[in-house]
Design a protein around this motif. Sequence first.
Motif, PDB file in Angstrom:
ATOM      1  N   LYS A  96      70.916   0.185  23.552  1.00 17.06           N
ATOM      2  CA  LYS A  96      70.721  -1.267  23.441  1.00 17.06           C
ATOM      3  C   LYS A  96      72.054  -2.022  23.319  1.00 17.06           C
ATOM      4  O   LYS A  96      72.053  -3.250  23.248  1.00 17.06           O
ATOM      5  N   LEU A  97      73.162  -1.299  23.274  1.00 15.47           N
ATOM      6  CA  LEU A  97      74.478  -1.912  23.104  1.00 15.47           C
ATOM      7  C   LEU A  97      75.167  -2.123  24.453  1.00 15.47           C
ATOM      8  O   LEU A  97      75.036  -1.291  25.359  1.00 15.47           O
ATOM      9  N   LYS A  98      75.908  -3.223  24.570  1.00 14.73           N
ATOM     10  CA  LYS A  98      76.682  -3.460  25.795  1.00 14.73           C
ATOM     11  C   LYS A  98      77.860  -2.503  25.880  1.00 14.73           C
ATOM     12  O   LYS A  98      78.251  -2.079  26.973  1.00 14.73           O
ATOM     13  N   LYS A  99      78.440  -2.184  24.729  1.00 14.33           N
ATOM     14  CA  LYS A  99      79.558  -1.246  24.675  1.00 14.33           C
ATOM     15  C   LYS A  99      79.267  -0.225  23.585  1.00 14.33           C
ATOM     16  O   LYS A  99      78.642  -0.551  22.572  1.00 14.33           O
ATOM     17  N   PRO A 100      79.707   1.012  23.736  1.00 17.65           N
ATOM     18  CA  PRO A 100      79.450   2.020  22.710  1.00 17.65           C
ATOM     19  C   PRO A 100      80.151   1.653  21.400  1.00 17.65           C
ATOM     20  O   PRO A 100      81.154   0.933  21.412  1.00 17.65           O
ATOM     21  N   PRO A 101      79.642   2.154  20.269  1.00 18.46           N
ATOM     22  CA  PRO A 101      80.231   1.827  18.962  1.00 18.46           C
ATOM     23  C   PRO A 101      81.702   2.196  18.856  1.00 18.46           C
ATOM     24  O   PRO A 101      82.456   1.532  18.134  1.00 18.46           O
ATOM     25  N   VAL A 103      83.882   1.784  21.044  1.00 15.86           N
ATOM     26  CA  VAL A 103      84.664   0.743  21.710  1.00 15.86           C
ATOM     27  C   VAL A 103      84.550  -0.578  20.962  1.00 15.86           C
ATOM     28  O   VAL A 103      85.548  -1.287  20.763  1.00 15.86           O
ATOM     29  N   ASP A 104      83.338  -0.921  20.537  1.00 15.41           N
ATOM     30  CA  ASP A 104      83.108  -2.194  19.847  1.00 15.41           C
ATOM     31  C   ASP A 104      82.239  -1.951  18.612  1.00 15.41           C
ATOM     32  O   ASP A 104      81.034  -2.230  18.615  1.00 15.41           O
ATOM     33  N   PRO A 105      82.834  -1.436  17.534  1.00 19.22           N
ATOM     34  CA  PRO A 105      82.045  -1.138  16.337  1.00 19.22           C
ATOM     35  C   PRO A 105      81.439  -2.376  15.690  1.00 19.22           C
ATOM     36  O   PRO A 105      80.338  -2.305  15.151  1.00 19.22           O
ATOM     37  N   THR A 106      82.113  -3.491  15.778  1.00 17.14           N
ATOM     38  CA  THR A 106      81.595  -4.715  15.150  1.00 17.14           C
ATOM     39  C   THR A 106      80.282  -5.142  15.799  1.00 17.14           C
ATOM     40  O   THR A 106      79.317  -5.489  15.111  1.00 17.14           O
ATOM     41  N   ALA A 107      80.224  -5.112  17.120  1.00 18.09           N
ATOM     42  CA  ALA A 107      78.993  -5.492  17.827  1.00 18.09           C
ATOM     43  C   ALA A 107      77.862  -4.530  17.488  1.00 18.09           C
ATOM     44  O   ALA A 107      76.707  -4.945  17.336  1.00 18.09           O
ATOM     45  N   ALA A 108      78.195  -3.253  17.343  1.00 13.74           N
ATOM     46  CA  ALA A 108      77.170  -2.262  17.002  1.00 13.74           C
ATOM     47  C   ALA A 108      76.595  -2.527  15.620  1.00 13.74           C
ATOM     48  O   ALA A 108      75.377  -2.462  15.414  1.00 13.74           O
ATOM     49  N   ILE A 109      77.467  -2.845  14.680  1.00 11.14           N
ATOM     50  CA  ILE A 109      77.003  -3.117  13.314  1.00 11.14           C
ATOM     51  C   ILE A 109      76.186  -4.408  13.272  1.00 11.14           C
ATOM     52  O   ILE A 109      75.175  -4.501  12.567  1.00 11.14           O
ATOM     53  N   MET A 110      76.606  -5.400  14.029  1.00  9.68           N
ATOM     54  CA  MET A 110      75.838  -6.642  14.072  1.00  9.68           C
ATOM     55  C   MET A 110      74.455  -6.413  14.671  1.00  9.68           C
ATOM     56  O   MET A 110      73.467  -7.021  14.244  1.00  9.68           O
TER      57      MET A 110
END
Length: 268
Positions: A96-101, A103-110
């Motif tokens: 469901k993520l645009k980028k893997p955690p 690469v973009d941990p902040t987006a994953a946590i959000m």
Amino acid sequence: MSVPFIASSASTVPMEKIAEAMGDEPRWFQLYWGKDPDVTASFLKRAEASGYSAIVVTLDTPMLAWREYDLKNVYLPFLLGEGVGNYLTDPAFRSKLKKPPEVDPTAAIMHWTQVFGNAGLTWEDIAFLRKHTDLPILLKGILDPEDAKLALEYGADGIIVSNHGGRQVDGAIGALEALPQVCNVVQDKIPVLMDSGIRRGSDIIKAMSLGANAVLVGRPFMNGLAVAGGDGVKEVMKNMIADFDLTLALSGNRSVEGLDRSLLRESE
């Protein structure tokens, strides 16, 4: 120590690594049931594949409560990537993520903040769990005897009487106080375990005398971990088992089978 372990959805280390460390020792998986059914189904599948022998469903945390000390200390470790290890390694969550955690941990946590917890669940949703796992299902967080009746009606394999260590509703009934009423309803049809407030061996004696088949212990292990790491946890386990064994003998019992309410005196 061969003490069964319950691994939480909200752990920093993924369930597979916990299982690897435990080898063949008994373990259950505690599900914090979120909004994304794909992630829930994936967690159940992973737990089965990793040798967990039961699912513990957390009923009392569809959302985090008002926790004043956490607010005072600005303490929400999930936002730092702690306690989300199962999510960041889960294929359904990652899809469901645009980028893997990595690469973009902040987006994953959000994204995690959007799917953790689910206040819309009902008793009928237990059928979803049955569809995705053959493991026994225990319902954790039951305090009301009416909910115990519903747990039986909807086919729960076990009940855990718990008020989440007092961390969810300030002023909630104590788990030990709720335990006898739940046991009166269940009548040994399914196992009843008790959680919250177990600090000493004598606490275990009281809970089992009131009808619990077993107890869960959490906070004392954390204290041992903080003081002396893994050795501290082991020492807490050894001390608690020894305290339980001695209290059992001093109460005039040879085994837990002899424990019942006649051992206790109600406070006036």
